[in-house]
Write a protein that holds these residues in place. Structure first.
Motif, mmCIF file in Angstrom:
data_model
loop_
_atom_site.group_PDB
_atom_site.id
_atom_site.type_symbol
_atom_site.label_atom_id
_atom_site.label_comp_id
_atom_site.label_asym_id
_atom_site.label_seq_id
_atom_site.Cartn_x
_atom_site.Cartn_y
_atom_site.Cartn_z
ATOM 1 N N GLY A 190 71.533 35.764 -1.986
ATOM 2 C CA GLY A 190 72.641 34.833 -2.154
ATOM 3 C C GLY A 190 72.278 33.414 -1.778
ATOM 4 N N LYS A 191 71.691 33.241 -0.593
ATOM 5 C CA LYS A 191 71.330 31.903 -0.130
ATOM 6 C C LYS A 191 70.283 31.275 -1.034
ATOM 7 C CE LYS A 191 68.610 29.659 3.445
ATOM 8 N NZ LYS A 191 68.030 29.718 4.794
ATOM 9 N N ASP A 241 71.689 30.429 -4.464
ATOM 10 C CA ASP A 241 72.556 29.261 -4.384
ATOM 11 C C ASP A 241 71.735 27.972 -4.299
ATOM 12 O OD1 ASP A 241 74.992 27.716 -3.942
ATOM 13 O OD2 ASP A 241 74.304 27.562 -1.870
ATOM 14 N N HIS A 267 76.695 39.310 -3.689
ATOM 15 C CA HIS A 267 76.029 38.091 -3.233
ATOM 16 C C HIS A 267 77.008 37.346 -2.341
ATOM 17 C CE1 HIS A 267 72.666 38.752 -5.740
ATOM 18 N NE2 HIS A 267 73.165 38.303 -6.873
ATOM 19 N N LEU A 276 77.657 33.776 -0.649
ATOM 20 C CA LEU A 276 77.254 32.372 -0.673
ATOM 21 C C LEU A 276 78.033 31.615 0.390
ATOM 22 C CD1 LEU A 276 77.366 31.733 -4.536
ATOM 23 C CD2 LEU A 276 75.502 32.646 -3.177
ATOM 24 N N SER A 288 76.057 33.255 -9.543
ATOM 25 C CA SER A 288 76.245 32.392 -8.376
ATOM 26 C C SER A 288 76.498 30.940 -8.749
ATOM 27 C CB SER A 288 75.023 32.484 -7.463
ATOM 28 O OG SER A 288 74.831 33.804 -7.021
ATOM 29 N N ARG A 331 79.015 26.368 -8.153
ATOM 30 C CA ARG A 331 78.377 25.047 -8.175
ATOM 31 C C ARG A 331 78.749 24.252 -9.418
ATOM 32 N NH1 ARG A 331 76.415 23.151 -3.411
ATOM 33 N NH2 ARG A 331 75.403 24.814 -2.236
ATOM 34 N N ARG A 356 71.783 27.280 4.287
ATOM 35 C CA ARG A 356 70.882 26.921 3.189
ATOM 36 C C ARG A 356 69.897 25.823 3.574
ATOM 37 N NH1 ARG A 356 71.992 22.949 -0.360
ATOM 38 N NH2 ARG A 356 71.469 24.276 -2.127
#
Length: 429
Positions: free
Chosen positions: A17-18, A21, A41, A43, A57, A61, A417
């Motif tokens: 996930g991280k 992203d 996932h 985030l 994902s 964004r 992140r």
């Protein structure tokens, strides 16, 4: 500029996930190419935590997001996830998300069959999520699946339902279950159709156009390569191909569209569900790793089994997925151990081997051969450069690179992140 495929190099839950992203922020298009809503996932963006099971994902964004034909789509789960994101302030529109017209659908009857098999007492329990993914893929291969495009022509849907139910009602009769009423299934699909059809597209053509225009495409895998239906620990696997080559097949592009394969690799090993796990720790050390790493499934909440890093398994994944470099995650969970073990090969019936055999019986008999590495007392958490790491932690990372035969491109030292050490940006090879 490269197009990047992200795959898990173990049994999933490697912290994709991280990393996904972080990469999706640089990408123009993000593509899911296999699996269903059985993959999770998490985030973390600022103070917001998004838990995705089906949507790519990139949707949080604001990037063009695509669900490819290699995915099996539960339309009800899709609508529910879109609603949940909307409540968190993320609007999912047809301009932001496209779904392949030839994506097979997961229906309620698939979930019925999945749960029925998992509750059987004949030794066939696999440890699935019970969400219908396996039975939906069976119908795809059996050429009787209802696909998204079928909802656009309701006049032709009833004969397809009849073909599907010829198979499923026979199974239900054989297990003492009531038969599915074809009209009830028709109405279920007719009711959901207006909520999913606006997202339908020929995504192969869409992605080809984006690629030729120079867009950066991120192909996002679910689960891990060791759960691949062909190359995983069969039969304790998922029902799709999870290796990197599926990114092309599952999105309507050729293999030439894949430039860099990033394998997400945990600094130790975990597994959810049934199946072999040579380095599993059932003692206090395994419990401690699980607690430190918060090893609970995003989708199911199930506790993950934990063990030492298995270099032999990751070497196999590097071969089957053609991994270019790895993103090593959760190094900080190993802080404070006096010694850390790494499996370098196995013993099988008195002889040493450097791979996990395909035979289920042989997999159950292998014993890990460990190399012990000195641990470190200092913390690696939140390190953002090699200079922030203890010398012994760097030695551990370098030894892993040697054992698996691939470089560390990214090193993650916390769920944040920004706590990332970048060695090579996959988009800029």
């Amino acid at each position: 500029m490269a197009n990047v495929v992200v795959v898990g190099s173990q049994w999933g839950d490697e912290g994709k996930g991280k990393i996904v992203d972080w990469l999706s922020e640089q990408a123009d298009v993000v593509v899911r190419f296999q699996g269903g809503h059985n993959a999770g996932h998490t985030l973390v963006i600022g103070d917001n935590v998004y838990k995705l099971s089906l949507l790519p994902s990139g949707i949080v964004r604001g990037k063009l997001s695509v669900i490819g034909n290699g995915v099996v789509l539960d339309p009800r789960a899709f609508v529910a996830e879109v609603k949940k994101l909307k409540e968190q302030g993320v609007s999912v529109t047809p301009e932001a998300l496209r779904i392949a017209e030839n994506t097979p659908l997961i229906l309620s009857l698939h979930q019925d069959l999945d749960r029925l098999r998992e509750s059987a007492t004949d030794g066939t329990k696999i440890g699935t999520t019970g969400r219908g993914i396996g039975p939906a893929y069976e119908d795809k291969v059996g050429r009787r699946a209802i696909r998204l495009m079928d909802l656009a022509d309701l006049s032709a849907l009833r004969p397809k339902i009849a073909r599907l139910l010829n198979h499923h009602n026979a199974l239900r009769r054989g297990t003492g279950q009531s038969e599915i009423d074809p009209e009830a299934l028709y109405q279920e699909l007719a009711d959901i159709a207006p909520q999913v059809l606006p997202f339908m597209d020929d995504v192969g053509a869409l992605l080809d156009k984006e690629r030729k225009a120079g867009s950066r495409i991120l192909f996002e895998g679910a689960q891990g390569a060791l759960l691949d239906i062909d190359h995983g620990t069969y039969p304790y696997v998922t029902s799709s191909n999870t290796v990197a080559g599926q990114a092309a097949v599952g999105s309507g592009l050729g293999p030439g569209a894949l430039d860099y394969v990033l394998g997400i690799t945990k600094a130790y090993t975990t597994r959810v569900g049934e199946g072999p796990f040579p380095t599993e720790l059932t003692d206090e050390t395994g419990r401690l790793i699980g607690e430190r790493g918060r090893e609970f499934g995003t989708v199911t909440g199930r506790a993950r089994r934990c063990g030492w890093f298995d270099a032999a398994l990751v070497r196999q994944t590097i071969r089957t997925s053609g991994i270019t470099g790895i993103a090593l995650t959760k190094l900080d969970i190993l802080d404070g151990f006096e010694t850390i073990k790494v499996c370098v090969r196995y013993e099988l019936d008195g002889r040493e081997i450097d791979y996990l055999p395909a035979s289920q019986a042989a997999q159950a008999r292998v014993k890990p051969i460990y190399e012990e590495i000195e641990g470190w007392r200092e913390t690696t958490a939140k390190a953002r450069s090699w200079a922030d790491l203890p010398a012994q932690a760097i030695k551990y990372v370098r030894r892993i690179e040697e054992l698996i035969g691939a470089p560390v491109a990214v090193l993650s030292t916390s769920p944040d992140r920004d706590d990332t050490i970048l060695v090579q940006n996959p988009f800029q090879v």
